[in-house]
Write a protein that holds these residues in place. Structure first.
Motif, PDB file in Angstrom:
ATOM      1  N   LEU A  45    -102.183 -47.421 114.933  1.00 14.38           N
ATOM      2  CA  LEU A  45    -103.162 -46.916 113.940  1.00 14.38           C
ATOM      3  C   LEU A  45    -102.927 -45.230 114.409  1.00 14.38           C
ATOM      4  N   GLY A  46    -102.218 -44.662 113.746  1.00 14.24           N
ATOM      5  CA  GLY A  46    -102.515 -43.022 114.093  1.00 14.24           C
ATOM      6  C   GLY A  46    -103.081 -42.326 113.055  1.00 14.24           C
ATOM      7  N   GLY A  47    -103.384 -40.793 113.590  1.00 15.85           N
ATOM      8  CA  GLY A  47    -104.046 -40.113 112.703  1.00 15.85           C
ATOM      9  C   GLY A  47    -104.883 -38.896 113.393  1.00 15.85           C
ATOM     10  N   ALA A  48    -105.325 -37.898 112.845  1.00 20.64           N
ATOM     11  CA  ALA A  48    -105.921 -36.712 113.554  1.00 20.64           C
ATOM     12  C   ALA A  48    -107.189 -37.240 113.791  1.00 20.64           C
ATOM     13  N   SER A  49    -107.936 -36.527 114.940  1.00 21.73           N
ATOM     14  CA  SER A  49    -108.978 -36.484 115.441  1.00 21.73           C
ATOM     15  C   SER A  49    -110.133 -36.305 114.236  1.00 21.73           C
ATOM     16  N   GLY A  50    -111.088 -37.355 114.447  1.00 21.96           N
ATOM     17  CA  GLY A  50    -112.151 -36.965 113.298  1.00 21.96           C
ATOM     18  C   GLY A  50    -112.152 -37.696 111.916  1.00 21.96           C
ATOM     19  N   VAL A  51    -111.089 -38.490 111.782  1.00 24.84           N
ATOM     20  CA  VAL A  51    -110.673 -39.207 110.472  1.00 24.84           C
ATOM     21  C   VAL A  51    -111.171 -40.647 110.349  1.00 24.84           C
ATOM     22  N   VAL A  77    -108.844 -53.893 120.901  1.00 24.78           N
ATOM     23  CA  VAL A  77    -108.365 -52.517 120.783  1.00 24.78           C
ATOM     24  C   VAL A  77    -108.008 -51.868 121.967  1.00 24.78           C
ATOM     25  N   VAL A  78    -107.087 -51.064 122.015  1.00 21.71           N
ATOM     26  CA  VAL A  78    -106.419 -50.199 122.794  1.00 21.71           C
ATOM     27  C   VAL A  78    -106.738 -48.885 122.413  1.00 21.71           C
ATOM     28  N   GLU A  79    -107.227 -47.886 123.135  1.00 23.97           N
ATOM     29  CA  GLU A  79    -107.767 -46.640 123.031  1.00 23.97           C
ATOM     30  C   GLU A  79    -106.532 -45.912 123.658  1.00 23.97           C
ATOM     31  N   VAL A  99    -103.537 -50.653 118.626  1.00 23.73           N
ATOM     32  CA  VAL A  99    -103.448 -49.420 119.339  1.00 23.73           C
ATOM     33  C   VAL A  99    -103.702 -48.080 118.678  1.00 23.73           C
ATOM     34  N   GLU A 100    -104.889 -47.562 118.929  1.00 22.83           N
ATOM     35  CA  GLU A 100    -105.227 -46.140 117.812  1.00 22.83           C
ATOM     36  C   GLU A 100    -105.333 -44.868 118.959  1.00 22.83           C
ATOM     37  N   GLY A 101    -104.913 -44.115 118.097  1.00 22.36           N
ATOM     38  CA  GLY A 101    -104.932 -42.556 118.864  1.00 22.36           C
ATOM     39  C   GLY A 101    -104.434 -41.434 117.990  1.00 22.36           C
ATOM     40  N   ASP A 102    -104.879 -40.276 118.411  1.00 23.93           N
ATOM     41  CA  ASP A 102    -104.461 -38.956 117.885  1.00 23.93           C
ATOM     42  C   ASP A 102    -103.045 -38.747 118.186  1.00 23.93           C
TER      43      ASP A 102
END
Length: 248
Positions: free
Chosen positions: A11-17, A34-36, A108-111
């Motif tokens: 799961l990707g995306g910019a910070s703050g979304v 969840v893996v940060e 896995v999520e992260g900017d």
């Protein structure tokens, strides 16, 4: 959420979304954890120096200001953010390869997850006989991201510069994701985000509800204001021609 058909989600995306809240909801609904990826980034940066690996230390090297987004032009900050994300692609692939060795689903999520590395992860999963999915959250409104920061981090003061970079980075990620034929899901309206993410991860006929302007519910992504301005949004899953940089 419909029956889970995947083993690993990126799961990707910019910070703050709102990635963290979205990832937690997906994990809670499917029994995944969840893996940060930010934790991995911090570990890699801790193990290296600006001299050893300058591509990982654009924002904490000796010449970097305390708040680059308030000092450098947004174009420059965006360029360095993209360069950092691309330098971290081997670390992201390492996480994916490790997750493919265990039978426990994860998100896995992260900017710093790039569409390029996510496309490679999907291919790795296919080779291993595992279902890897990737989806990108998109918010192109800098004012909305700034409002999210203000609600989430009030002690940090004005963050309009950071939000402007975030909106540009979000657009870059969305454009790149479409080039790699990966789904892009608009963050708003908040009330249908969960259903639209589910539809992107586990596609099924009529899975995407009609988007309607709505206020953010109590489960709004971290930092999202209680009443988000109305906007039409849908899960974008256009199939575009793959770029010349083919993945293995």
């Amino acid at each position: 959420m419909a029956k889970r058909t995947w083993d690993l989600v990126l799961l990707g995306g910019a910070s703050g979304v709102g990635k963290s809240v979205a990832a937690a909801r997906i994990a809670g609904a499917t029994g995944a954890f969840v893996v940060e990826f930010d934790d991995v980034v911090a570990a890699v940066q801790e193990l290296t120096t600006a001299e050893q690996h300058p591509a990982l230390h654009h924002f904490d090297g000796p010449s970097a200001p305390e708040r680059p987004e308030d000092t450098w032009p947004p174009e420059r900050v965006l360029e360095l953010q993209i360069a950092t994300a691309e330098a971290l692609e081997p670390a992201a692939l390492g996480v994916v390869r490790n997750r493919l060795t265990v039978p426990v689903p994860a998100v896995v999520e992260g900017d710093y997850l790039t569409p390029a590395v996510c496309s490679r992860a999907v291919a790795l999963g296919r080779t291993a006989g595992r279902e890897v999915r990737a989806v990108f959250l998109h918010e192109g409104d800098a004012d909305r991201i700034a409002a999210n920061y203000a609600a989430r981090e009030p002690e940090s003061g004005d963050q309009t510069g950071r939000a402007e970079v975030g909106a540009r980075y979000s657009q870059w990620l969305a454009d790149e994701a479409r080039r790699y034929a990966l789904p892009v899901v608009d963050c708003r309206p908040w009330s249908t985000l969960a259903e639209r993410l589910d539809a992107a991860l586990d596609p099924a006929p009529d899975a995407v509800p009609d988007a309607a302007p709505d206020a953010a519910p109590s489960g709004t992504p971290s930092g999202a204001p209680a009443t988000a301005p109305p906007t039409a949004a849908t899960a974008t899953t256009d199939r575009a021609e793959l770029p010349s940089r083919q993945v293995p």
